[in-house]
Scaffold this motif. Sequence first.
Motif, PDB file in Angstrom:
ATOM      1  N   LEU A   1      25.302 -37.005  25.775  1.00 28.66           N
ATOM      2  CA  LEU A   1      24.643 -35.668  26.063  1.00 28.66           C
ATOM      3  C   LEU A   1      25.602 -34.501  26.601  1.00 28.66           C
ATOM      4  N   THR A   2      26.421 -35.037  27.282  1.00 30.20           N
ATOM      5  CA  THR A   2      27.628 -33.957  27.869  1.00 30.20           C
ATOM      6  C   THR A   2      28.423 -33.253  26.798  1.00 30.20           C
ATOM      7  N   ASP A   3      28.752 -34.154  25.874  1.00 25.83           N
ATOM      8  CA  ASP A   3      29.270 -33.835  24.523  1.00 25.83           C
ATOM      9  C   ASP A   3      28.628 -32.778  23.825  1.00 25.83           C
ATOM     10  N   THR A   4      27.361 -32.962  23.721  1.00 26.03           N
ATOM     11  CA  THR A   4      26.319 -32.263  22.895  1.00 26.03           C
ATOM     12  C   THR A   4      26.393 -30.886  23.588  1.00 26.03           C
ATOM     13  N   VAL A   5      26.001 -30.824  24.948  1.00 26.13           N
ATOM     14  CA  VAL A   5      25.889 -29.569  25.628  1.00 26.13           C
ATOM     15  C   VAL A   5      27.103 -28.648  25.519  1.00 26.13           C
ATOM     16  N   GLU A   6      28.387 -29.207  25.842  1.00 33.89           N
ATOM     17  CA  GLU A   6      29.519 -28.622  25.509  1.00 33.89           C
ATOM     18  C   GLU A   6      29.852 -28.152  24.439  1.00 33.89           C
ATOM     19  N   LYS A   7      29.301 -28.778  23.437  1.00 37.84           N
ATOM     20  CA  LYS A   7      29.570 -28.401  21.951  1.00 37.84           C
ATOM     21  C   LYS A   7      28.812 -27.152  21.701  1.00 37.84           C
ATOM     22  N   ARG A   8      27.676 -27.217  22.148  1.00 38.00           N
ATOM     23  CA  ARG A   8      26.728 -26.034  21.735  1.00 38.00           C
ATOM     24  C   ARG A   8      27.320 -24.727  22.606  1.00 38.00           C
ATOM     25  N   ALA A   9      27.640 -25.103  23.908  1.00 37.51           N
ATOM     26  CA  ALA A   9      28.228 -23.502  24.395  1.00 37.51           C
ATOM     27  C   ALA A   9      29.396 -23.100  23.880  1.00 37.51           C
ATOM     28  N   ALA A  10      30.189 -24.161  23.068  1.00 38.85           N
ATOM     29  CA  ALA A  10      31.584 -23.579  22.650  1.00 38.85           C
ATOM     30  C   ALA A  10      31.150 -22.806  21.347  1.00 38.85           C
ATOM     31  N   ASP A  11      29.990 -23.350  20.701  1.00 42.90           N
ATOM     32  CA  ASP A  11      29.454 -22.647  19.381  1.00 42.90           C
ATOM     33  C   ASP A  11      28.960 -21.605  19.615  1.00 42.90           C
ATOM     34  N   ARG A  12      28.239 -21.331  20.768  1.00 50.46           N
ATOM     35  CA  ARG A  12      27.437 -19.966  21.271  1.00 50.46           C
ATOM     36  C   ARG A  12      28.571 -18.803  21.484  1.00 50.46           C
ATOM     37  N   LYS A  13      29.639 -19.258  22.275  1.00 47.06           N
ATOM     38  CA  LYS A  13      30.756 -18.646  22.765  1.00 47.06           C
ATOM     39  C   LYS A  13      31.440 -18.027  21.324  1.00 47.06           C
ATOM     40  N   ASN A  14      31.467 -18.730  20.561  1.00 47.19           N
ATOM     41  CA  ASN A  14      32.318 -18.341  19.268  1.00 47.19           C
ATOM     42  C   ASN A  14      31.364 -17.470  18.513  1.00 47.19           C
ATOM     43  N   ARG A  15      30.271 -17.856  18.526  1.00 48.22           N
ATOM     44  CA  ARG A  15      29.123 -16.944  17.897  1.00 48.22           C
ATOM     45  C   ARG A  15      29.010 -15.346  18.410  1.00 48.22           C
ATOM     46  N   HIS A  16      29.163 -15.325  19.779  1.00 41.26           N
ATOM     47  CA  HIS A  16      28.981 -14.131  20.370  1.00 41.26           C
ATOM     48  C   HIS A  16      30.284 -13.351  20.034  1.00 41.26           C
ATOM     49  N   ILE A  17      31.431 -14.080  19.868  1.00 43.57           N
ATOM     50  CA  ILE A  17      32.844 -13.173  19.740  1.00 43.57           C
ATOM     51  C   ILE A  17      32.603 -12.763  18.135  1.00 43.57           C
ATOM     52  N   ARG A  18      32.056 -13.760  17.048  1.00 39.26           N
ATOM     53  CA  ARG A  18      32.093 -13.178  16.059  1.00 39.26           C
ATOM     54  C   ARG A  18      31.232 -12.070  15.659  1.00 39.26           C
ATOM     55  N   GLN A  19      29.860 -12.071  16.431  1.00 33.02           N
ATOM     56  CA  GLN A  19      28.923 -11.080  16.300  1.00 33.02           C
ATOM     57  C   GLN A  19      29.309  -9.762  17.090  1.00 33.02           C
ATOM     58  N   ALA A  20      30.215  -9.898  17.826  1.00 32.79           N
ATOM     59  CA  ALA A  20      30.597  -8.529  18.777  1.00 32.79           C
ATOM     60  C   ALA A  20      31.488  -7.701  17.862  1.00 32.79           C
ATOM     61  N   LYS A  21      31.867  -8.230  16.639  1.00 31.57           N
ATOM     62  CA  LYS A  21      32.764  -7.396  15.591  1.00 31.57           C
ATOM     63  C   LYS A  21      33.971  -6.765  16.250  1.00 31.57           C
ATOM     64  N   PHE A  22      35.049  -7.420  16.937  1.00 29.59           N
ATOM     65  CA  PHE A  22      36.020  -6.682  17.570  1.00 29.59           C
ATOM     66  C   PHE A  22      37.022  -6.636  16.335  1.00 29.59           C
ATOM     67  N   ASP A  23      37.695  -5.258  16.316  1.00 30.50           N
ATOM     68  CA  ASP A  23      38.532  -4.773  15.421  1.00 30.50           C
ATOM     69  C   ASP A  23      39.841  -5.982  15.446  1.00 30.50           C
ATOM     70  N   LEU A  24      40.248  -6.228  16.535  1.00 33.11           N
ATOM     71  CA  LEU A  24      41.163  -7.187  16.688  1.00 33.11           C
ATOM     72  C   LEU A  24      41.074  -8.205  17.955  1.00 33.11           C
ATOM     73  N   MET A  25      41.707  -9.256  18.009  1.00 32.89           N
ATOM     74  CA  MET A  25      41.545 -10.253  19.483  1.00 32.89           C
ATOM     75  C   MET A  25      42.618  -9.812  20.230  1.00 32.89           C
ATOM     76  N   LYS A  26      42.201  -9.716  21.474  1.00 30.15           N
ATOM     77  CA  LYS A  26      43.255  -9.285  22.543  1.00 30.15           C
ATOM     78  C   LYS A  26      42.910 -10.132  23.718  1.00 30.15           C
ATOM     79  N   SER A  27      43.841 -10.854  24.536  1.00 29.43           N
ATOM     80  CA  SER A  27      43.585 -11.761  25.448  1.00 29.43           C
ATOM     81  C   SER A  27      43.982 -11.205  26.702  1.00 29.43           C
ATOM     82  N   LEU A  28      43.251 -11.604  27.869  1.00 30.03           N
ATOM     83  CA  LEU A  28      43.748 -11.069  29.203  1.00 30.03           C
ATOM     84  C   LEU A  28      44.923 -11.957  29.677  1.00 30.03           C
ATOM     85  N   ASP A  29      45.399 -13.226  29.058  1.00 30.81           N
ATOM     86  CA  ASP A  29      46.420 -13.887  29.444  1.00 30.81           C
ATOM     87  C   ASP A  29      47.821 -13.096  29.433  1.00 30.81           C
ATOM     88  N   ASN A  30      48.059 -12.305  28.410  1.00 28.85           N
ATOM     89  CA  ASN A  30      49.149 -11.414  28.294  1.00 28.85           C
ATOM     90  C   ASN A  30      48.939 -10.000  28.659  1.00 28.85           C
TER      91      ASN A  30
END
Length: 240
Positions: A39-68
């Motif tokens: 169940l934990t794996d399923t919950v985590e997979k869903r959260a990761a999918d949702r995050k990726n969906r949000h990023i896709r739907q935001a339609k960023f011009d390019l990807m930039k990270s806070l890391d650098n």
Amino acid sequence: MKRELIRELCRTLRLGTRISEVYQDIEAETREEFLIKLLTDTVEKRAADRKNRHIRQAKFDLMKSLDNFDFSAVTLPDSLGKEELLACHFVKHKQNLILYGRPGTGKTHLAIALGIEACKHDYKVMYYKTARLVNDLALARKEKTDGVFWKKLGRADLLILDEWGYIPFERMGTQLLFEAVSDCYEKRSVIITTNLPFDEWNTIFYDQKLTAAILDRLVHHAVLLLHDGPSYRLKHSSMQ
Ligand code: ADP
Ligand code: MG
């Protein structure tokens, strides 16, 4: 065969295909442990999918990270700590961010990186270059198809308007931008990136009264981030 049956049962329960793919690899001593891991794996997979969906739907011009991202080139106000900013508290509190500074000082980079961070925090984000939003919206309004945009905006938590004030807007453009900003007021956050000082805002908008009204709504719950370093583009230019 059993796997197929599990797959079919999961489909009926709308649990996706993940469970049938991973259950055989899960190591557990007890049934409870097995179930918890599954169940934990399923919950985590869903959260990761949702995050990726949000990023896709935001339609960023390019990807930039806070890391650098080098924060030494940005001055935050005393009221806003860096940790708090990176934790996206401003979205939760429906605050606006105004990223102000000369070209090449990392405004777009930071706006997109914060947008992606907001997606990771399960917020819905919309990214636009301001001119493109105004053009698209004006066209859609003429064709009476702008309802789609307003519906999407109604569900968003954060609207990013990049390159605010690079190109002057006509009456219709100013009106539409006013409507978009009004729609966000106290309901969702806006991030604006601009190199235009406030006292010059009326030079890009058609109408002084509307400019004042837009400024009023944006600035009321806003925090100013000053990008006051040297141009990153020039500093790191291969021509140096
Ligand atoms: P602006 O939107 O202010 O004109 P950009 O965000 O487009 O500037 O930055 C120009 C380039 O320099 C981009 O490739 C960006 O990733 C990089 N850059 C700018 N500022 C920083 C910074 N503080 N840390 C890391 N990279 C930066
Ligand atoms: Mg930019």
